[in-house]
Design an enzyme around this catalytic site. Sequence first.
Site, PDB file in Angstrom:
ATOM      1  NE  ARG A 198      -2.694   0.918   3.575  1.00 13.67           N
ATOM      2  CZ  ARG A 198      -3.531   1.302   4.529  1.00 13.67           C
ATOM      3  NH1 ARG A 198      -4.803   1.217   4.252  1.00 13.67           N
ATOM      4  NH2 ARG A 198      -3.085   1.331   5.691  1.00 13.67           N
TER       5      ARG A 198
ATOM      6  CG  ASP B 280      10.302   1.059 -11.657  1.00 13.98           C
ATOM      7  OD1 ASP B 280       9.845   0.353 -12.359  1.00 13.98           O
ATOM      8  OD2 ASP B 280      10.831   1.964 -11.869  1.00 13.98           O
TER       9      ASP B 280
ATOM     10  CD  GLU C 127      -9.388   4.958   2.931  1.00 12.73           C
ATOM     11  OE1 GLU C 127      -9.369   4.458   3.998  1.00 12.73           O
ATOM     12  OE2 GLU C 127      -8.300   5.118   2.047  1.00 12.73           O
TER      13      GLU C 127
END
Length: 256
Positions: free
Chosen positions: A74, A88, A152
């Site tokens: 996250r 990456d 949320e």
Amino acid sequence: MKNLENRFKTRLKAGEQQIGIWNSLQGNATAEVLATCGFDWMLIDTEHSAMDVIDVLPALQSAAAYPDCAAVVRPASNDPVLIKRLLDLGAQTLLIPYVQSVAEAEAAVSAMSYPPKGIRGVAGLTRASRFGTIDNYATEAEKELCLLVQVETRASLDALEHIASVDGVDGVFIGPADLAASLGHPGNPNHPEVVAAIEGAFARLKKIGVPAGILTLNRDFARRCIEIGTTFTAVGVDLGLLIDAANDLSKEFAQN
């Protein structure tokens, strides 16, 4: 070399239940220990923890030895630069926080994709491409990348079906704590209005065939969420488990 299969994405698409654990403590040892504990996935959190992008690399490297526990990362925000760096580093599944609109979901999809579809910057010698050894990584990478968006707030709930239906969004995670605050019940995700909104969101996602997920430390509610339709369900946080175990041990010996 072929691109690495994203088993989390494969199982998500198959509708299999995957039980997860939250990794909020820095250090490769924590990630490695959690990866051995039998969970299907582990969320490496850089939004609500002291971890930063640079801390994700050793966590991913440690978890890689335990492929049965998928690593999900996250980022701190829906930021194309953060997303680019995490991809990456070899993260294949990202959970993007605080997505409130179709435009924000589309921005996340764009950040996950190389041109011409998206805006992800191209670099040859990255851990994601096994340092240039994966065949045709630039054209094949997206097939094994998984995008989860976090709903949320009241505004994002109102737009739930539209956000979930954005091409490139693989699943929707409901964030109980922020949702509780947005609905006027800060610190009380167990409020009946919040619970009803969460359960309603799962029903709406199930109706349109989009995988749903959640983190809840309420074990009874976690079982309820699984019963009504979540397929990626996180049931604990490393720091919380440490606090609970340490408090229990302290209390046990304080009584002697």
